[in-house]
Each structure stands twice: as C-alpha cells, then as structure tokens.
Scaffold this active site. Structure first.
Site, PDB file in Angstrom:
ATOM      1  N   GLU A   1       0.622  -1.239  -0.016  1.00 15.50           N
ATOM      2  CA  GLU A   1       0.051  -0.086   0.025  1.00 15.50           C
ATOM      3  C   GLU A   1       0.939   1.277   0.008  1.00 15.50           C
ATOM      4  OE1 GLU A   1      -3.066   0.191  -0.706  1.00 15.50           O
ATOM      5  OE2 GLU A   1      -3.784  -1.904  -0.451  1.00 15.50           O
TER       6      GLU A   1
ATOM      7  N   TYR B   1      -6.900   5.928   4.111  1.00 14.12           N
ATOM      8  CA  TYR B   1      -7.022   4.727   3.065  1.00 14.12           C
ATOM      9  C   TYR B   1      -6.212   3.599   3.475  1.00 14.12           C
ATOM     10  CZ  TYR B   1      -5.780   1.807  -0.771  1.00 14.12           C
ATOM     11  OH  TYR B   1      -5.852   0.679  -1.617  1.00 14.12           O
TER      12      TYR B   1
ATOM     13  N   ASP C   1     -10.293   4.708  -2.646  1.00 10.30           N
ATOM     14  CA  ASP C   1      -9.300   5.458  -3.415  1.00 10.30           C
ATOM     15  C   ASP C   1      -9.854   5.988  -4.529  1.00 10.30           C
ATOM     16  OD1 ASP C   1      -9.794   3.249  -5.140  1.00 10.30           O
ATOM     17  OD2 ASP C   1      -7.784   2.565  -5.444  1.00 10.30           O
TER      18      ASP C   1
END
Length: 288
Positions: A35, A118, A136
């Site tokens: 990520e 996120y 996102d």
C-alpha cells in the site's frame, strides 16, 4: 440506494488480476508495504520492487533493524522517497510498540508514521478481514458515476467513507470483496478516460450511463508536470546519493551540471527539511 455488491463481487471473482497481495497467506506486512508503494505509482512498477523488498525485509523488525538509508536506497526509482522514510519509521514503531506485528485496529494503524485513512483501512480489510470502507480514486470514480451521475469525482472528503460504508455488505468477507471489486472496476473498466461501459457489470444501475455520459467537469487538483519540476531535481539529488559510496557526497559534487542552479539548491534545502538527507559539514548523506 442501488445494491451494487452482488454484480460487482461476481464480476470480481471472474476478472480480478492475479496480484501478489491478493495471494492466500500474503502477510499483513506485505500488504502494508504494497500500500505504501502503490501510492501514486502504477501496479506494474510496484510488483518487482515489492518482491525485492520483502525478500530483503520479510518482517517489520528486519527493516527496523537497518538504517533508514538502506530503505531509501532500496526504494530506488519508485519516486516520492518520503514514503520509504515513513515506511522505515513505521517499521520501527511496529517493532517497538506492537511487538513486531502489524496491528489490525484502524486507530492503531493510523497512529503509525505515514499511514492515513486509506492505508489503515486497506490493511485492516485486506490483511485482517475486517468490515471497513476502503476508498481510493477508483472507488470514488465508480461511486460518482453509478450513484451521482457525475463523470468525475470531486475532491476527496470524509463523506467518501460514509458513502462507501453504506454500500458495503454486512458480511466481512463480502465487504472485503466489494471493496476490492470497486477499486478493480475503476482501474480496469470505469477508467478516468475512455471507460468501457459495455463491459461494466453494473451498467444497468449506473446513473451516469443512464444520463448519456455527460461531461460534468473535473474539479480535482492537477498534478504538476514532472519534467523540469522541483520534484525532478529532488529525485536527481536522491539518485546521486543512493548511488554514491556510503550514500554520501560533497554537496558541491551533487548533480553539479543541473541546468537550474537555484532549483538544485532549493531541492537540497527541501530534502534537508524533510529529513530525507542530512548535512555533515559540506557533505550530504542519506539518514542513518
């Protein structure tokens, strides 16, 4: 409110890309690293870097036990090197505060350096199977079109999480699949330019398609051009230090032929301010 989940989950089961972080048994640390790397970086560039990173540092503690300079060097040309520095700091925090285990709680994840809404929710959902909304730009575009009939989403806001949460199925596994499916749809089908509505599994529920795909404008802030930018100058300085012996060089010898001397000095000054490089007399080096 439309129920997008059944069609999207079914589509995802048949069409999802085979990506490393979707493999069974992929670690929470691997998800966290992926990520960090995927922020503003295409998937195809991330995969080889991710694999090399996890081979070298398979756990947070393995990374935390090495100097930050090693993380910045391994980051190579992924761009936005602050991510590497933040990832190293997060690894130290995981080692020192969480016994070397990536936490599963969203608030605990948010307490780590470099982790925002996120990333915290992505780790909680995709590594630990929790029911949380993950949003996102691809998710926001799908919701903007399917629910609101807009061609592009507006600027990100806390409302995005509220809207996604309302769409999530109750069952955590289904919710995780729906999160992933919505992002995948935005990446592959409901793209910013030239969306393939004929292949969309929720075309019959899409308000934007029903309205004739109107251009409703795009109010998101545009990213500055890279060529000739301060970001390019910063990247050149970082590259010179990564490639140097001991990751250190006299300041005068770092990209001395850069076409804009003022921009070079500005790049060095901002890198120092960000902690990405440090000064030792007239020598610049990566942080230890």
């Amino acid at each position: 409110m439309p129920n997008l989940a059944p069609a999207l989950i079914e589509w995802y089961a048949a069409n999802a890309r085979e990506l490393p972080w979707r493999q069974d048994g992929f670690s929470a640390w691997g998800v966290l690293v992926s990520e960090f790397m995927l922020q503003q970086t295409p998937v195809n560039r991330v995969i080889p870097h991710l694999q090399a990173w996890l081979e070298r540092w398979p756990t947070p503690s393995a990374l935390a036990d090495e100097p930050a300079a090693e993380a910045l060097t391994q980051w190579a040309n992924l761009g936005y090197p602050r991510r590497a520095l933040w990832l190293h700091r997060a690894a130290v925090e995981i080692r020192d505060r969480f016994g070397g285990q990536v936490p599963s709680d969203v608030d605990e994840l948010l307490s780590l350096t470099g982790i925002g809404d996120y990333t915290a929710r992505a780790v909680a959902v995709f590594a630990y199977g929790q029911r949380e909304p993950v949003v996102d730009i691809n998710t926001r575009r799908v919701i903007a079109r399917a629910q609101h009939g807009r061609s592009q989403p507006g600027p990100a806001s806390p409302r995005d999480l509220v809207e996604m949460d309302a769409l999530l199925p109750d069952e955590p596994d289904d919710a995780a699949a729906f999160n992933a499916a919505t992002m995948e749809l935005g990446a592959l089908i409901c793209t910013a330019r030239n969306p393939r509505c004929e292949a969309c599994p929720i075309a019959d529920q899409c308000q934007w398609l029903a309205a004739g795909r109107p251009d409703t404008g795009d109010t998101r802030r545009r990213q500055a051009t890279y060529e000739g930018s301060d970001r390019q100058a910063r990247g050149a300085v970082m590259r010179a230090l990564r490639q140097a012996a001991d990751n250190a060089l006299p300041q005068a010898s770092i990209v001395p032929d850069w076409p804009d001397a003022d921009q070079r000095e500005r790049a060095i000054a901002t890198l120092l301010a960000d902690g990405l490089v440090r000064a030792r007399g007239d020598v610049l080096e990566l942080p230890r």
